[in-house]
Enzyme design. Structure first.
Site, PDB file in Angstrom:
ATOM      1  N   CYS A 258       0.895  -0.981  -0.144  1.00 21.25           N
ATOM      2  CA  CYS A 258       0.034  -0.008  -0.213  1.00 21.25           C
ATOM      3  C   CYS A 258       0.839   1.147  -0.157  1.00 21.25           C
ATOM      4  O   CYS A 258       1.896   1.289   0.540  1.00 21.25           O
ATOM      5  CB  CYS A 258      -0.958   0.078   1.219  1.00 21.25           C
ATOM      6  SG  CYS A 258      -2.213  -1.288   1.382  1.00 21.25           S
TER       7      CYS A 258
ATOM      8  N   ARG B 263       3.198   0.020  -5.630  1.00 20.33           N
ATOM      9  CA  ARG B 263       3.051  -0.809  -4.403  1.00 20.33           C
ATOM     10  C   ARG B 263       1.797  -1.470  -4.120  1.00 20.33           C
ATOM     11  O   ARG B 263       1.677  -2.119  -3.236  1.00 20.33           O
ATOM     12  CB  ARG B 263       3.254   0.312  -3.417  1.00 20.33           C
ATOM     13  CG  ARG B 263       4.639   0.911  -3.281  1.00 20.33           C
ATOM     14  CD  ARG B 263       4.615   2.034  -2.260  1.00 20.33           C
ATOM     15  NE  ARG B 263       4.723   1.459  -0.828  1.00 20.33           N
ATOM     16  CZ  ARG B 263       5.684   0.944  -0.278  1.00 20.33           C
ATOM     17  NH1 ARG B 263       6.994   1.236  -0.644  1.00 20.33           N
ATOM     18  NH2 ARG B 263       5.832   0.681   1.107  1.00 20.33           N
TER      19      ARG B 263
ATOM     20  N   TRP C 212      -3.316  -2.264  -1.523  1.00 23.09           N
ATOM     21  CA  TRP C 212      -3.142  -3.803  -1.751  1.00 23.09           C
ATOM     22  C   TRP C 212      -3.625  -4.649  -0.842  1.00 23.09           C
ATOM     23  O   TRP C 212      -3.027  -4.549   0.309  1.00 23.09           O
ATOM     24  CB  TRP C 212      -1.610  -4.075  -1.937  1.00 23.09           C
ATOM     25  CG  TRP C 212      -1.214  -5.615  -2.408  1.00 23.09           C
ATOM     26  CD1 TRP C 212      -1.022  -6.135  -3.567  1.00 23.09           C
ATOM     27  CD2 TRP C 212      -1.024  -6.630  -1.764  1.00 23.09           C
ATOM     28  NE1 TRP C 212      -1.040  -7.323  -3.857  1.00 23.09           N
ATOM     29  CE2 TRP C 212      -0.729  -7.948  -2.346  1.00 23.09           C
ATOM     30  CE3 TRP C 212      -0.882  -6.703  -0.242  1.00 23.09           C
ATOM     31  CZ2 TRP C 212      -0.485  -9.244  -2.083  1.00 23.09           C
ATOM     32  CZ3 TRP C 212      -0.743  -8.150   0.269  1.00 23.09           C
ATOM     33  CH2 TRP C 212      -0.361  -9.254  -0.604  1.00 23.09           C
TER      34      TRP C 212
ATOM     35  N   ASN D  78      -0.835   1.664   5.734  1.00 22.58           N
ATOM     36  CA  ASN D  78      -0.153   0.598   5.439  1.00 22.58           C
ATOM     37  C   ASN D  78       0.309  -0.426   6.207  1.00 22.58           C
ATOM     38  O   ASN D  78       0.776  -0.342   7.372  1.00 22.58           O
ATOM     39  CB  ASN D  78       1.047   1.160   4.702  1.00 22.58           C
ATOM     40  CG  ASN D  78       2.113   0.222   4.046  1.00 22.58           C
ATOM     41  OD1 ASN D  78       1.488  -0.916   3.990  1.00 22.58           O
ATOM     42  ND2 ASN D  78       3.354   0.574   3.637  1.00 22.58           N
ATOM     43  N   GLY D  79       0.137  -1.849   6.059  1.00 22.16           N
ATOM     44  CA  GLY D  79       0.414  -2.826   7.212  1.00 22.16           C
ATOM     45  C   GLY D  79      -0.954  -3.491   7.718  1.00 22.16           C
ATOM     46  O   GLY D  79      -1.921  -3.736   7.161  1.00 22.16           O
TER      47      GLY D  79
ATOM     48  N   GLU E  21      14.011 -18.811 -11.339  1.00 29.09           N
ATOM     49  CA  GLU E  21      13.742 -17.278 -11.278  1.00 29.09           C
ATOM     50  C   GLU E  21      12.844 -17.371 -12.637  1.00 29.09           C
ATOM     51  O   GLU E  21      12.058 -16.531 -12.797  1.00 29.09           O
ATOM     52  CB  GLU E  21      15.197 -16.544 -11.216  1.00 29.09           C
ATOM     53  CG  GLU E  21      15.051 -15.232 -11.598  1.00 29.09           C
ATOM     54  CD  GLU E  21      13.971 -14.311 -10.644  1.00 29.09           C
ATOM     55  OE1 GLU E  21      13.719 -14.864  -9.567  1.00 29.09           O
ATOM     56  OE2 GLU E  21      13.811 -13.221 -11.078  1.00 29.09           O
TER      57      GLU E  21
ATOM     58  N   LYS F 263       9.224 -15.598 -12.786  1.00 29.85           N
ATOM     59  CA  LYS F 263       9.089 -14.520 -13.734  1.00 29.85           C
ATOM     60  C   LYS F 263       8.176 -14.805 -14.811  1.00 29.85           C
ATOM     61  O   LYS F 263       6.886 -14.020 -14.709  1.00 29.85           O
ATOM     62  CB  LYS F 263      10.319 -14.090 -14.822  1.00 29.85           C
ATOM     63  CG  LYS F 263      11.425 -13.455 -14.262  1.00 29.85           C
ATOM     64  CD  LYS F 263      11.378 -11.962 -13.993  1.00 29.85           C
ATOM     65  CE  LYS F 263      10.768 -11.825 -12.632  1.00 29.85           C
ATOM     66  NZ  LYS F 263      11.662 -11.625 -11.327  1.00 29.85           N
TER      67      LYS F 263
ATOM     68  N   GLU G  19       4.488 -14.914 -12.714  1.00 28.21           N
ATOM     69  CA  GLU G  19       4.040 -13.621 -12.034  1.00 28.21           C
ATOM     70  C   GLU G  19       3.307 -12.564 -13.045  1.00 28.21           C
ATOM     71  O   GLU G  19       2.367 -12.023 -12.752  1.00 28.21           O
ATOM     72  CB  GLU G  19       5.133 -13.042 -11.086  1.00 28.21           C
ATOM     73  CG  GLU G  19       6.106 -12.650 -11.869  1.00 28.21           C
ATOM     74  CD  GLU G  19       7.198 -12.158 -10.529  1.00 28.21           C
ATOM     75  OE1 GLU G  19       6.703 -11.465  -9.333  1.00 28.21           O
ATOM     76  OE2 GLU G  19       8.250 -12.120 -10.703  1.00 28.21           O
TER      77      GLU G  19
ATOM     78  N   HIS H 218      12.564 -37.947 -11.108  1.00 26.87           N
ATOM     79  CA  HIS H 218      11.800 -38.258  -9.885  1.00 26.87           C
ATOM     80  C   HIS H 218      10.330 -37.647  -9.812  1.00 26.87           C
ATOM     81  O   HIS H 218       9.818 -37.466  -8.745  1.00 26.87           O
ATOM     82  CB  HIS H 218      12.645 -37.626  -8.737  1.00 26.87           C
ATOM     83  CG  HIS H 218      13.853 -38.338  -8.686  1.00 26.87           C
ATOM     84  ND1 HIS H 218      14.150 -39.717  -8.207  1.00 26.87           N
ATOM     85  CD2 HIS H 218      15.367 -37.716  -9.016  1.00 26.87           C
ATOM     86  CE1 HIS H 218      15.152 -39.838  -8.556  1.00 26.87           C
ATOM     87  NE2 HIS H 218      16.143 -38.774  -8.832  1.00 26.87           N
TER      88      HIS H 218
ATOM     89  N   LYS I 183       4.838  -4.439  -5.365  1.00 25.56           N
ATOM     90  CA  LYS I 183       6.270  -4.382  -5.177  1.00 25.56           C
ATOM     91  C   LYS I 183       6.561  -4.016  -3.533  1.00 25.56           C
ATOM     92  O   LYS I 183       5.656  -3.809  -3.058  1.00 25.56           O
ATOM     93  CB  LYS I 183       6.720  -3.350  -5.979  1.00 25.56           C
ATOM     94  CG  LYS I 183       8.167  -3.104  -6.003  1.00 25.56           C
ATOM     95  CD  LYS I 183       8.654  -3.683  -7.579  1.00 25.56           C
ATOM     96  CE  LYS I 183      10.277  -3.571  -7.538  1.00 25.56           C
ATOM     97  NZ  LYS I 183      10.761  -4.670  -8.333  1.00 25.56           N
TER      98      LYS I 183
END
Ligand code: HGA
Length: 614
Positions: A2, A27, A76, A100-101, A487, A491, A494, A510, A609
């Site tokens: 946020c 954010r 968010w 925020n939080g 990674e 990517k 997301e 396996h 982010k």
């Protein structure tokens, strides 16, 4: 996560708030809102979706939002779906709050407030804060005092911005576990969760400490810690270093991919002087050398992409220095009562330096007080909490990263980690001069190799056409390329929303081999390294099951494409640094697939982010 912006000024602040929100949109972006005090009333607008929806709504009646004090928020969601009623600011009587939080004990606080007759219009934890301050204000009609009474009741980590109609000249802010800066102007002052939001109006910032509560008016800033007024210094930053423009690029992500050669070069310059590539710069890493000399174990704590950087570092530390290195996801580490061995170096990796899980894991580790503990923050924001709370700061010089999917932050983290490996190796005589000179020579070539890898863009774009309709994908690598496979998969999932998994290629048999058929694309990272022959055998296993291979190989490998196999040749790079260069093609692949599928590349759904909530 946020984003908070607030302003108190002589001029009309609506546009400052909206511009700030746009800059903070990375954010959180499921809804946005603002409140301005005007003519003794709170004027509030909230909209679901991007900040632009809020801008459009405000434009319908702009004079309504002409005011000199206000707060704004981009959300968010953690508590309650993204909906207008859950968007901030939340209001109780004449008080408005942005947050925020997370307020962890909001349910019990809510019960008490309901019993007192407060009505809730949202599902958020934030609304309890607004009502609590309202309630406290009834006893003590002073906004600062009311906030001071309420803060100790709130459990969790948060940052707040608060205004009251009856105090139209003051903005109260609290920082406890979530980032918040004060922007210092001339005859006007501001708050924001990231200084980036305020760069159009100031380049002077005051960084609050955990637990600080501040009262901000047009021409004064008073900061209190534990009820006592304290001084916090004002820092001037070079705003030109914080350019957050997309420039000629369609997306921030693409721009940031292309910035990697420069960003990595800047990071390397911390330790390597171009006129002397045979030793590390003396001024590299401000720390007590004796501390470095005593380290016997490395513990990396990180999340997401930073965790993958840590995995690469494990290979490097163990290979080059023979120091044991463990890497763990911060959110797991902190809840399993881990043993922190004596003389450990704790490396916390986070782009923002505000990642809540990583910070908490660090604090838990510090509480254990093992002998000889040294902590290091590897991050991109020098003013962040992580930097303040660790012994050593190893910066990445990536510049602001706006795209939610991390790219240049990752490759600069890798470059910085390699420098750290060398520094510790040299300090402890674990890396000899000859090896150091060779590796520094290779590092010196790295920006050029990254630059050359960007030339693969067109062929990777072509390759990406094969992925447009796919629902699932595997990424394979071995050794140093295994973290890059993870990674690459992260990517792709997301930003393109294609399900993707990264595997150590030797693990295929396996289990995941069962997934392979003619519809399954398999991306393989295949430099000509010590694992290449083994990897080729793994590729055969896929090919024999009609899987379609998309291989990033070195020219030196002399691999030749055959049926159901596509190859893009990556510029030559030494084995040890190959993970840095091979990151670029997987970033470009994900980017082009996402663009083709029409997703929101820079702001993928459900993500944000700087993950400042647990
Ligand atoms: N808990 C609040 C704020 C969420 C947040 O800070 N996200 O990063 C809400 O859900 O609105």
């Amino acid at each position: 996560m946020c984003g908070i912006v607030g302003a108190v000024a002589e001029r009309n602040i609506a546009n400052i708030l909206l511009e700030g929100l746009k800059r903070l949109e990375y954010r959180g972006y499921d809804s946005a809102g603002l409140t301005v005090i005007r003519d003794g009333e709170l004027h509030r607008e909230r909209q679901v979706g991007k900040v632009q929806a809020l801008v459009d709504a405000v434009e319908v009646n702009p004079e309504f939002f002409n005011g000199h004090i206000g707060i704004a928020h981009t959300r968010w969601a953690t508590h309650g779906e993204p909906a207008q009623r859950n968007a901030h600011p939340h209001v109780s009587g004449k008080i408005a709050v942005v947050h925020n939080g997370i307020v962890e004990n909001y349910a019990e606080l809510k019960e008490d407030l309901l019993a007192k007759g407060y009505e809730f219009t949202s599902q958020t934890d934030t609304e309890v804060v607004a009502h609590l301050i309202h309630d406290a204000y009834k006893q003590t009609p002073d906004l600062m005092e009311a906030v001071r009474t309420v803060t100790p009741l709130l459990q969790g980590a948060f940052a707040l911005g608060i205004v009251h109609v009856d105090s139209p000249d003051e903005l109260i802010t609290v920082r406890l576990g979530s980032p918040l800066v004060i922007g210092v102007g001339i005859g006007e002052n501001f708050i924001a969760s990231d200084q980036l939001a305020l760069l159009p109006v100031t380049n002077r910032f005051m960084y609050l400490e955990e637990g600080d509560i501040a009262r901000i008016t047009r021409d004064s800033i008073q900061v209190y810690a534990d009820g006592i007024e304290v001084k916090r210094s004002v820092n001037e930053i070079d705003a030109s270093q914080h350019n957050a423009d997309k420039g000629e690029f369609k997306h921030y992500m693409l721009k940031e991919i292309y910035e990697q050669p420069d960003a990595v070069a800047r990071t390397l310059e911390m330790a390597i002087d171009s006129s002397n590539t045979s030793s590390l710069r003396k001024d590299f890493l401000q720390c007590n050398e004796a501390q470095l000399a005593g380290i016997r174990h490395i513990q990396v704590l990180a999340c997401g992409t930073s965790y993958h950087a840590g995995m690469v570092a494990k290979y490097w530390f163990e290979n080059l220095t023979r120091l044991p290195c463990s890497v763990e996801i911060a959110s797991e580490f902190r809840y399993r009562n881990p043993v922190v061995v004596d003389n450990s170096l704790i490396i916390c990796i986070s782009q923002s330096g505000e990642t809540a899980d990583t910070l908490s894991a660090l604090r838990d580790t510090q509480k254990q007080k093992p002998t000889g503990l040294v902590s290091l923050a590897l991050c991109n924001v020098p003013t962040s909490s992580l930097v303040r709370e660790t012994d050593i700061f190893l910066p990445t010089h990536a510049g602001p990263e706006i795209g939610v999917a991390s790219t240049k932050a990752f490759t600069t983290q890798l470059a910085a980690l390699m420098l750290l490996v060398l520094k510790i190796g040299v300090t402890q005589d674990r890396i000899d001069e000859q090896r150091l000179t060779t590796l520094l020579g290779e590092l010196h070539k790295l920006p050029g190799q990254l630059y050359a890898s960007l030339h693969l863009d067109a062929s990777i774009k072509k390759m990406s056409e094969h992925f447009e309709e796919k629902r699932s994908c595997l990424f394979l690598g071995r050794g140093l390329q295994f973290p890059i496979a993870l990674e690459g998969a992260l990517k792709l999932k997301e930003i393109s929303y294609i399900h993707a998994e990264g595997y150590a290629a030797g693990e295929l048999k396996h289990g995941p081999l069962a997934l392979v058929d003619k519809d399954m694309p398999i991306v393989v990272l295949a430099p000509k390294d010590s694992m290449f022959d083994k990897l080729k055998a793994n590729m055969q296993e896929v090919h024999a099951r009609h899987g379609e291979l998309f291989v990033f190989a070195s020219e030196e490998s002399k691999m030749v494409a055959e049926e159901r196999m596509h190859i893009v040749y990556v510029p030559e790079v030494c084995e040890i640094l190959a993970p840095i260069v091979y990151s670029v093609p997987v970033q470009l692949l994900s980017y082009h697939v996402a663009v083709m599928r029409g997703t929101d590349v820079d702001q993928p759904r459900n993500l944000a982010k700087s993950v400042t909530v647990e």
